[in-house]
Structure formats: C-alpha cells, structure tokens
Design a protein around this motif. Structure first.
Motif, PDB file in Angstrom:
ATOM      1  N   ALA A   7       0.865  -1.191   0.000  1.00  0.00           N
ATOM      2  CA  ALA A   7       0.000   0.000   0.000  1.00  0.00           C
ATOM      3  C   ALA A   7       0.892   1.228   0.000  1.00  0.00           C
ATOM      4  O   ALA A   7       1.801   1.340   0.830  1.00  0.00           O
ATOM      5  N   LEU A   8       0.655   2.155  -0.938  1.00  0.00           N
ATOM      6  CA  LEU A   8       1.532   3.319  -1.107  1.00  0.00           C
ATOM      7  C   LEU A   8       0.722   4.579  -1.388  1.00  0.00           C
ATOM      8  O   LEU A   8      -0.323   4.502  -2.050  1.00  0.00           O
ATOM      9  N   PRO A   9       1.215   5.738  -0.938  1.00  0.00           N
ATOM     10  CA  PRO A   9       0.588   6.991  -1.365  1.00  0.00           C
ATOM     11  C   PRO A   9       0.691   7.150  -2.876  1.00  0.00           C
ATOM     12  O   PRO A   9       1.719   6.796  -3.469  1.00  0.00           O
ATOM     13  N   GLU A  10      -0.332   7.713  -3.486  1.00  0.00           N
ATOM     14  CA  GLU A  10      -0.352   7.801  -4.958  1.00  0.00           C
ATOM     15  C   GLU A  10       0.805   8.627  -5.504  1.00  0.00           C
ATOM     16  O   GLU A  10       1.279   8.393  -6.613  1.00  0.00           O
ATOM     17  N   ASP A  11       1.306   9.599  -4.726  1.00  0.00           N
ATOM     18  CA  ASP A  11       2.347  10.458  -5.304  1.00  0.00           C
ATOM     19  C   ASP A  11       3.718   9.796  -5.371  1.00  0.00           C
ATOM     20  O   ASP A  11       4.670  10.379  -5.877  1.00  0.00           O
ATOM     21  N   LEU A  12       3.849   8.570  -4.885  1.00  0.00           N
ATOM     22  CA  LEU A  12       5.090   7.807  -5.071  1.00  0.00           C
ATOM     23  C   LEU A  12       5.039   6.937  -6.320  1.00  0.00           C
ATOM     24  O   LEU A  12       6.046   6.344  -6.709  1.00  0.00           O
ATOM     25  N   VAL A  13       3.851   6.827  -6.900  1.00  0.00           N
ATOM     26  CA  VAL A  13       3.586   5.797  -7.901  1.00  0.00           C
ATOM     27  C   VAL A  13       3.603   6.424  -9.290  1.00  0.00           C
ATOM     28  O   VAL A  13       3.260   7.596  -9.458  1.00  0.00           O
ATOM     29  N   ALA A  14       4.021   5.637 -10.283  1.00  0.00           N
ATOM     30  CA  ALA A  14       4.043   6.109 -11.677  1.00  0.00           C
ATOM     31  C   ALA A  14       3.578   4.979 -12.584  1.00  0.00           C
ATOM     32  O   ALA A  14       3.697   3.805 -12.228  1.00  0.00           O
ATOM     33  N   PRO A  15       3.077   5.331 -13.767  1.00  0.00           N
ATOM     34  CA  PRO A  15       2.754   4.271 -14.727  1.00  0.00           C
ATOM     35  C   PRO A  15       4.015   3.467 -15.037  1.00  0.00           C
ATOM     36  O   PRO A  15       5.098   4.036 -15.190  1.00  0.00           O
ATOM     37  N   ALA A  16       3.883   2.161 -15.144  1.00  0.00           N
ATOM     38  CA  ALA A  16       5.025   1.336 -15.564  1.00  0.00           C
ATOM     39  C   ALA A  16       5.235   1.534 -17.060  1.00  0.00           C
ATOM     40  O   ALA A  16       4.287   1.777 -17.798  1.00  0.00           O
ATOM     41  N   PRO A  17       6.488   1.428 -17.518  1.00  0.00           N
ATOM     42  CA  PRO A  17       6.683   1.478 -18.971  1.00  0.00           C
ATOM     43  C   PRO A  17       5.905   0.341 -19.621  1.00  0.00           C
ATOM     44  O   PRO A  17       5.900  -0.781 -19.107  1.00  0.00           O
ATOM     45  N   ALA A  18       5.232   0.667 -20.733  1.00  0.00           N
ATOM     46  CA  ALA A  18       4.408  -0.347 -21.405  1.00  0.00           C
ATOM     47  C   ALA A  18       5.242  -1.261 -22.280  1.00  0.00           C
ATOM     48  O   ALA A  18       4.799  -2.343 -22.666  1.00  0.00           O
ATOM     49  N   SER A  19       6.462  -0.847 -22.593  1.00  0.00           N
ATOM     50  CA  SER A  19       7.248  -1.535 -23.611  1.00  0.00           C
ATOM     51  C   SER A  19       8.132  -2.645 -23.044  1.00  0.00           C
ATOM     52  O   SER A  19       8.839  -3.306 -23.805  1.00  0.00           O
ATOM     53  N   VAL A  20       8.132  -2.822 -21.735  1.00  0.00           N
ATOM     54  CA  VAL A  20       8.926  -3.904 -21.143  1.00  0.00           C
ATOM     55  C   VAL A  20       8.007  -4.747 -20.259  1.00  0.00           C
ATOM     56  O   VAL A  20       6.981  -4.261 -19.779  1.00  0.00           O
ATOM     57  N   PRO A  21       8.364  -6.013 -20.033  1.00  0.00           N
ATOM     58  CA  PRO A  21       7.555  -6.836 -19.138  1.00  0.00           C
ATOM     59  C   PRO A  21       7.434  -6.157 -17.766  1.00  0.00           C
ATOM     60  O   PRO A  21       8.390  -5.526 -17.297  1.00  0.00           O
ATOM     61  N   LEU A  22       6.263  -6.299 -17.144  1.00  0.00           N
ATOM     62  CA  LEU A  22       6.028  -5.615 -15.868  1.00  0.00           C
ATOM     63  C   LEU A  22       7.064  -6.022 -14.818  1.00  0.00           C
ATOM     64  O   LEU A  22       7.488  -5.196 -14.012  1.00  0.00           O
ATOM     65  N   THR A  23       7.491  -7.273 -14.833  1.00  0.00           N
ATOM     66  CA  THR A  23       8.490  -7.692 -13.848  1.00  0.00           C
ATOM     67  C   THR A  23       9.785  -6.894 -14.016  1.00  0.00           C
ATOM     68  O   THR A  23      10.364  -6.407 -13.048  1.00  0.00           O
ATOM     69  N   ASP A  41       9.616   9.961  -5.550  1.00  0.00           N
ATOM     70  CA  ASP A  41       9.160  10.977  -6.501  1.00  0.00           C
ATOM     71  C   ASP A  41       8.416  10.309  -7.657  1.00  0.00           C
ATOM     72  O   ASP A  41       9.019   9.924  -8.655  1.00  0.00           O
ATOM     73  N   GLY A  42       7.101  10.192  -7.520  1.00  0.00           N
ATOM     74  CA  GLY A  42       6.309   9.554  -8.570  1.00  0.00           C
ATOM     75  C   GLY A  42       6.336  10.327  -9.881  1.00  0.00           C
ATOM     76  O   GLY A  42       6.302   9.735 -10.965  1.00  0.00           O
ATOM     77  N   THR A  43       6.431  11.665  -9.787  1.00  0.00           N
ATOM     78  CA  THR A  43       6.441  12.478 -11.008  1.00  0.00           C
ATOM     79  C   THR A  43       7.730  12.234 -11.793  1.00  0.00           C
ATOM     80  O   THR A  43       7.709  12.036 -13.013  1.00  0.00           O
ATOM     81  N   GLY A  44       8.861  12.244 -11.091  1.00  0.00           N
ATOM     82  CA  GLY A  44      10.136  11.967 -11.762  1.00  0.00           C
ATOM     83  C   GLY A  44      10.177  10.557 -12.319  1.00  0.00           C
ATOM     84  O   GLY A  44      10.721  10.307 -13.401  1.00  0.00           O
ATOM     85  N   LEU A  45       9.574   9.646 -11.585  1.00  0.00           N
ATOM     86  CA  LEU A  45       9.550   8.251 -12.039  1.00  0.00           C
ATOM     87  C   LEU A  45       8.715   8.101 -13.321  1.00  0.00           C
ATOM     88  O   LEU A  45       9.078   7.323 -14.218  1.00  0.00           O
ATOM     89  N   ALA A  46       7.640   8.882 -13.412  1.00  0.00           N
ATOM     90  CA  ALA A  46       6.824   8.841 -14.639  1.00  0.00           C
ATOM     91  C   ALA A  46       7.638   9.317 -15.844  1.00  0.00           C
ATOM     92  O   ALA A  46       7.509   8.780 -16.948  1.00  0.00           O
ATOM     93  N   VAL A  47       8.491  10.307 -15.638  1.00  0.00           N
ATOM     94  CA  VAL A  47       9.357  10.779 -16.725  1.00  0.00           C
ATOM     95  C   VAL A  47      10.282   9.643 -17.166  1.00  0.00           C
ATOM     96  O   VAL A  47      10.471   9.393 -18.365  1.00  0.00           O
ATOM     97  N   LEU A  48      10.831   8.918 -16.196  1.00  0.00           N
ATOM     98  CA  LEU A  48      11.746   7.813 -16.521  1.00  0.00           C
ATOM     99  C   LEU A  48      11.011   6.698 -17.274  1.00  0.00           C
ATOM    100  O   LEU A  48      11.541   6.130 -18.234  1.00  0.00           O
ATOM    101  N   SER A  49       9.783   6.397 -16.851  1.00  0.00           N
ATOM    102  CA  SER A  49       8.989   5.385 -17.572  1.00  0.00           C
ATOM    103  C   SER A  49       8.789   5.800 -19.020  1.00  0.00           C
ATOM    104  O   SER A  49       8.875   4.973 -19.943  1.00  0.00           O
ATOM    105  N   GLY A  50       8.514   7.089 -19.211  1.00  0.00           N
ATOM    106  CA  GLY A  50       8.323   7.603 -20.569  1.00  0.00           C
ATOM    107  C   GLY A  50       9.580   7.439 -21.413  1.00  0.00           C
ATOM    108  O   GLY A  50       9.511   7.102 -22.602  1.00  0.00           O
ATOM    109  N   LEU A  51      10.734   7.667 -20.792  1.00  0.00           N
ATOM    110  CA  LEU A  51      11.997   7.511 -21.533  1.00  0.00           C
ATOM    111  C   LEU A  51      12.211   6.055 -21.941  1.00  0.00           C
ATOM    112  O   LEU A  51      12.714   5.770 -23.031  1.00  0.00           O
TER     113      LEU A  51
END
Ligand code: NAP
Length: 305
Positions: free
Chosen positions: A107-123, A256-266
């Motif tokens: 269980a985590l606060p939403e602001d730590l969380v980011a979308p996972a990159p779609a292009s790699v296996p979730l694991t 930092d969920g926002t920074g992590l979302a940037v990394l997922s995008g990359l």
C-alpha cells in the motif's frame, strides 16, 4: 499474504518467507499494488546487516525492499491518477516508512507511484525506480550544462548504467569508468563515448572532466575532475574530500512519482534501457542478497512472489 521478512539483523539466512497481514483498504490518497516483482538494491543488504539501524524508523521483524512493479488492485477515495488494473512502478523508502516491497501486496501513497513502462515486461520494470531516481536526482544536483564532460564511476552498475544513459540524453559527453575490459562494450552500449577500464581510480586521467558522478565508492576518482569542477557521490560512506575548488556533495534518493513517470516515458521512447540480470522467487531472497554482495552482477536482480 506472503512476504520476505527480515527476522533479525545479520546475514542472508535471516530472510524468510512468512505470512504477514495484508494491507487494509488504501488511505484516501493511497493505492494498493499487487506485486509483479520487487528489485534487490544494495540498501536492502545494508539494512539487513543493520548498517542503517541508527537512522531507520523500523527494525526487524520487517519486510525489506524499495522497488516494486505491479498492478493496482484498489484506490483510495481521493486518488485521481490511477485506476484498478493499472500497471505501475514505485520506489518506497522502506527504511523511513516500513513499507517494504518484498511482499505480495504493497500500500503506497499515490504520489510515489508512476505508470510502468508499457514496452517492457512488468516484472523487469521493477528495476527502474530506485536506480533510475537516484541517477536522475544525482544528475539534477550536478547540474552540468549540455556539452560538459561527465565521468561516471561504476558505470555498468544499476545506478551508473542508468546515469550514463540519462547524462547522454542531457547532452553531456559521458566517460565510463568500469572494472574490466569485459564491461567496456556494455558501457559503450549505455551511451559512453569514452571508456576507462581499471578498478583503481589512480589510473584515471587527472583533471580531465567537468564533473564526476561517483557510484562505485571510489573517492580517489575526484582527481579526474578539473579545478573548480563538480562532483556528486551517491556513496555516503566514501565521499571524496574537497580539493582544488571541487566540493563533492552526496545525493540521497527521494521518493518521486512524477520523476519516475518521466523515466517510464523515456523507457517507452527507447531512450532508456533496463537491464535484468536474473529473476528469483521470494524463497530465494537470501540467494539474491548473496549474489549482489559477491559483485559482478550486471543488471538488476528481481524477486518474484
Ligand atoms: N545515496 C543514495 O541515495 C543511493 C541510492 C542508490 C544506491 N546508492 C549506493 O550507490 C552504490 C551503487 O549502487 P548500485 O545500485 O548501482 O549498485 P551496483 O549495481 O552493485 O553497482 C555498483 C557498481 O560499481 C562497480 N564497482 C565497484 N568497485 C569498482 C571499481 N573499483 N571499479 C569499477 N567499478 C567498480 C561494481 O562492479 P562489480 O559488481 O564488479 O563490483 C558495480 O558494477 C551502492 O553503494 C549503493 O548503496 C546510494
């Protein structure tokens, strides 16, 4: 639910799969994540050995782990960015909060969380959060202008390998210090224009770089920075001393969920490559710790529930 619990400070033999209470319904701003994978980081080994006990909010018995990838199974009433079924990644500062990720659910606060990159296996995505955020935040702290030259030590390690790629994307000229010739090709594939092979920082060229990102615990590498250059270390126990107008600073990773979302995008744009060394089961957590401690691991070690 099943989780890998550290029963007492000490060696890997003190990690055991146990039944622990499921997290309850999420907080209003929280999400519940069903774990696909947790990644193993040096901090987990240090925490297990008791090296952080003086500044940890939690102690054994406790669930270890900072990195998680998984699927959202419940959201709090105030959550706006995530829905049940979303694939996500997060970094959880286990030592400060006790929210360890070597568990079937976190269980985590939403602001730590980011979308996972779609292009790699979730694991595999579990290898991104801690190492990626550490690399990104250390580069932010270095704040070198495009065109500057950066030496990354330990450049084929988890943080070093992502830092080399991110530095290249920022327009820096990247030199990679690696232990052996076998790592040189890996470092070039991660974006290094120049590779310096050799485990001894005394062999590095003196005063050659505008900046240093030190990930290998080699304080002597500061000699490779030019006068008045910049140096950031992520190894707080082995920080270079100030010299010649260079004042090395330590970067401590922050959630930092926002920074992590940037990394997922990359990752999804093909600009950032994740490397997985091996996936093991929760029962093999002790073995994963032994492997990381032994050195020579190239890519992340993952733990699958
Ligand atoms: N401050 C923070 O917030 C923060 C965040 C993350 C990590 N850290 C710390 O940063 C360090 C690196 O973390 P990581 O996850 O990247 O670990 P890692 O994946 O084990 O990478 C470390 C790399 O350094 C290499 N290395 C060690 N000594 C070397 C030498 N003399 N010459 C060349 N390479 C050498 C290792 O190679 P071998 O495997 O061959 O030894 C490995 O590739 C750890 O000490 C960790 O605790 C701090």
């Amino acid at each position: 639910m099943r989780a890998v619990v550290l029963t007492t400070y000490g060696g890997p033999e003190h990690l055991a799969v146990s039944d622990v209470p499921e997290p309850g319904a999420p907080e209003p701003d929280g999400v519940l994540v069903r774990t696909a994978a947790a990644a193993v980081n040096p901090v987990d080994l240090q925490t297990r050995a008791g090296l952080h006990r003086g500044h940890s909010a939690v102690g054994p018995p406790m669930v270890l782990g900072w990195d998680v990838s998984g699927t959202v199974t419940a959201v709090g009433t105030e959550v706006t960015r995530f829905r049940v079924g979303d694939r996500v990644v997060a970094m959880s500062a286990q030592m400060a909060t006790g929210r360890g990720t070597y568990a079937e659910a976190v269980a985590l606060p939403e602001d730590l969380v980011a979308p996972a990159p779609a292009s790699v296996p979730l694991t595999e995505a579990a290898g991104l959060p801690l190492a990626g955020l550490t690399a990104r935040q250390a580069l932010d702290l270095l704040a070198l202008p495009p065109g500057a030259s950066l030496l990354v030590t330990g450049a084929v390690g988890a943080v070093g390998g992502l830092a080399a790629q991110l530095a290249r994307l920022r327009g820096l000229t990247v030199a990679a210090q690696v232990r052996s010739a076998a790592d040189a090709e890996r470092a070039r594939a991660l974006g290094a224009e120049r590779v310096l092979v050799g485990a001894d920082p005394a062999d590095l060229p003196s005063g050659a770089f505008d900046g240093l990102l030190e990930t290998a615990g080699l304080p002597g590498a500061v000699a490779a920075v030019r006068d008045d250059g910049r140096a950031v270390s992520i190894v707080p126990t082995r920080v270079p001393a100030a010299e010649r107008g260079i004042r090395p600073v330590v970067s401590y990773v922050e959630q930092d969920g926002t920074g992590l979302a940037v990394l997922s995008g990359l990752v999804d744009r093909g600009d950032l490559t994740l490397r997985t060394a091996k996936a093991l089961g929760f029962e093999e957590a002790g073995e994963a710790h032994r492997l990381l401690a032994a050195g020579g691991v190239r890519g992340k070690l993952l733990l699958l529930p």
